[in-house]
Enzyme design. Sequence first.
Site, PDB file in Angstrom:
ATOM      1  N   GLY A   1     -10.713  -1.714   3.095  1.00 24.25           N
ATOM      2  CA  GLY A   1      -9.900  -1.418   1.916  1.00 24.25           C
ATOM      3  C   GLY A   1     -10.336  -0.157   1.205  1.00 24.25           C
TER       4      GLY A   1
ATOM      5  N   GLY B   1      -5.828  -4.934  -1.733  1.00 30.70           N
ATOM      6  CA  GLY B   1      -5.073  -4.561  -2.925  1.00 30.70           C
ATOM      7  C   GLY B   1      -4.345  -3.261  -2.697  1.00 30.70           C
TER       8      GLY B   1
ATOM      9  N   LYS C   1      -5.462  -1.455  11.059  1.00 29.69           N
ATOM     10  CA  LYS C   1      -6.639  -1.939  11.776  1.00 29.69           C
ATOM     11  C   LYS C   1      -6.282  -2.588  13.109  1.00 29.69           C
ATOM     12  CE  LYS C   1      -6.478  -5.886   8.653  1.00 29.69           C
ATOM     13  NZ  LYS C   1      -5.496  -5.253   7.756  1.00 29.69           N
TER      14      LYS C   1
ATOM     15  N   ARG D   1      12.387   0.090   7.021  1.00 27.19           N
ATOM     16  CA  ARG D   1      13.393  -0.653   7.775  1.00 27.19           C
ATOM     17  C   ARG D   1      14.642  -0.901   6.938  1.00 27.19           C
ATOM     18  NH1 ARG D   1       8.487  -3.033   9.259  1.00 27.19           N
ATOM     19  NH2 ARG D   1       8.005  -2.864  11.489  1.00 27.19           N
TER      20      ARG D   1
ATOM     21  N   ILE E   1     -13.293   0.525   0.048  1.00 34.35           N
ATOM     22  CA  ILE E   1     -14.708   0.877   0.225  1.00 34.35           C
ATOM     23  C   ILE E   1     -14.833   2.057   1.181  1.00 34.35           C
ATOM     24  CG2 ILE E   1     -16.951   0.065   1.025  1.00 34.35           C
ATOM     25  CD1 ILE E   1     -16.037  -2.770   0.389  1.00 34.35           C
TER      26      ILE E   1
ATOM     27  N   ASP F   1      -8.365 -10.753  11.569  1.00 37.87           N
ATOM     28  CA  ASP F   1      -8.459  -9.548  10.750  1.00 37.87           C
ATOM     29  C   ASP F   1      -9.890  -9.009  10.740  1.00 37.87           C
ATOM     30  OD1 ASP F   1      -7.295  -7.873   8.247  1.00 37.87           O
ATOM     31  OD2 ASP F   1      -9.261  -8.651   7.717  1.00 37.87           O
TER      32      ASP F   1
ATOM     33  N   VAL G   1       0.827  -1.205   0.000  1.00 41.41           N
ATOM     34  CA  VAL G   1       0.000   0.000   0.000  1.00 41.41           C
ATOM     35  C   VAL G   1       0.862   1.255   0.000  1.00 41.41           C
ATOM     36  CG1 VAL G   1      -1.785   1.300   1.228  1.00 41.41           C
ATOM     37  CG2 VAL G   1      -1.868  -1.207   1.182  1.00 41.41           C
TER      38      VAL G   1
ATOM     39  N   GLU H   1      -9.828   5.718   6.918  1.00 43.96           N
ATOM     40  CA  GLU H   1     -10.790   5.145   5.979  1.00 43.96           C
ATOM     41  C   GLU H   1     -10.353   3.781   5.449  1.00 43.96           C
ATOM     42  OE1 GLU H   1     -13.943   4.502   4.683  1.00 43.96           O
ATOM     43  OE2 GLU H   1     -14.019   6.693   4.667  1.00 43.96           O
TER      44      GLU H   1
ATOM     45  N   LYS I   1     -11.648  -5.360  12.301  1.00 48.19           N
ATOM     46  CA  LYS I   1     -12.481  -4.450  11.515  1.00 48.19           C
ATOM     47  C   LYS I   1     -13.868  -4.302  12.134  1.00 48.19           C
ATOM     48  CE  LYS I   1      -9.979  -5.593   7.289  1.00 48.19           C
ATOM     49  NZ  LYS I   1     -10.005  -6.344   6.009  1.00 48.19           N
TER      50      LYS I   1
END
Length: 439
Positions: free
Chosen positions: A127, A299, A98, A40, A129, A194, A9, A122, A198
Amino acid sequence: MALLGAGAVGSQVASLLLQHGDELADRAGAVLELAGIAVRDVNAPRDVDLPAELFTTDAESLIVGADIVIELMGGIEPAREYILQAIGSGADVVTANKALLATHGPELFEAADQVGASVHYEAAAAGAIPIIRPLRDSLAGDRIVRIMGIVNGTTNYILDRMDTEGADFADVLAEAQRLGYAEADPTADVESYDAAQKAAILASLAFHTAVPLEAVHREGITGVTKAMIDQARDADQVIKLLAVCERIDVDGAESISVRVYPALVSRTHPLASVHGAHNAVFVEAEAAGDLMFYGAGAGGIQTASAVLGDVVSAARRHIAGGTGVGESTRANMPVAPIGHVVTRYQITLEVDDQPGVLATIAGILSDGGVSVATVVQTVVDLSTPVAEPGRSTGTGIPTALLVIGTHRATEQALSDTVARLAESDVVERVASVLRVEGE
């Protein structure tokens, strides 16, 4: 601006800032200058080609003096330390972390409130959305009753392939890893850690209540078998990993339930048509009614879109001046244990194929306060070994498979009843228990 992290990302965010800086500046009303990228290892391979002079291992030097700090390094530490340092210097923070927000969100928001800064996130819940702003801003004047969403693309890809192609869990997981949808260690996805993170974020926003991660009931998808998928298809249903956040009544007091588990959904429900690695969040509000947000849940470049939207918002705030928008957790409603949840269930039992069995099982269900809605019975031959874990094999004993649909019952009543069924002499095995959602 300082960027912390240049993974899938982060590298896309940096690339888009450099490519479309002028256009983004027009939208923000100010030049968006990327001062540097803290990583790093400056020599590590990147997904995109970025100027070498932007990279540094000294994150603190970038944070000092930055108006906006974008944290995309992931993990708890040192991300938490860097974000607190950025907030302390008066910078707005943009993050997709998250795990950090689910565990330390209240601490970060409190620190931002004290200095008038903002934390934008956001990209942390679904992701690409846009769901955070609608919950925090657009629906702030409404009363959200329930959120039900598919918020993990990996698990949706696996369950969707199992449903549409009849594939086995292990085979689809291996394919998801090959395609990059799942990590080499898929635990965070398939065991729903995960999705639970969320769910905690979405519930906190929707119900204006700080929801600790440990209060989220979590179940993974590793127990979902091909037989369960086939049974769902026969009933015109599909199994989805759902994050469910809703208001419930507990002894006359309003509480909230936050849970993640695989559940049956009717194929007529909008969430049933969410395929592949996509995500969707279905929101039920008193005034606005039913709303659904759908799109790519993961993605690099897709998530970067949400991050850059936050960057523009943060830049606009700095230009306009004033304090940042804080998080509202003043409702402070209790988070109810899973036992108080009321829903329908599907129980699949392997039982002895002999007279009186159905009556015995009906009696156990009745005694537990669980009402039967439907019963489907088939006879199976267990003399041939099968691949499903836990199945009795090689006995040659005719066994009936009972698929029992219940009316609405509390989770506690259902759990106690299933335990009694498992101990019954007529039940060989409790093959599965699934909740039915979306009705």
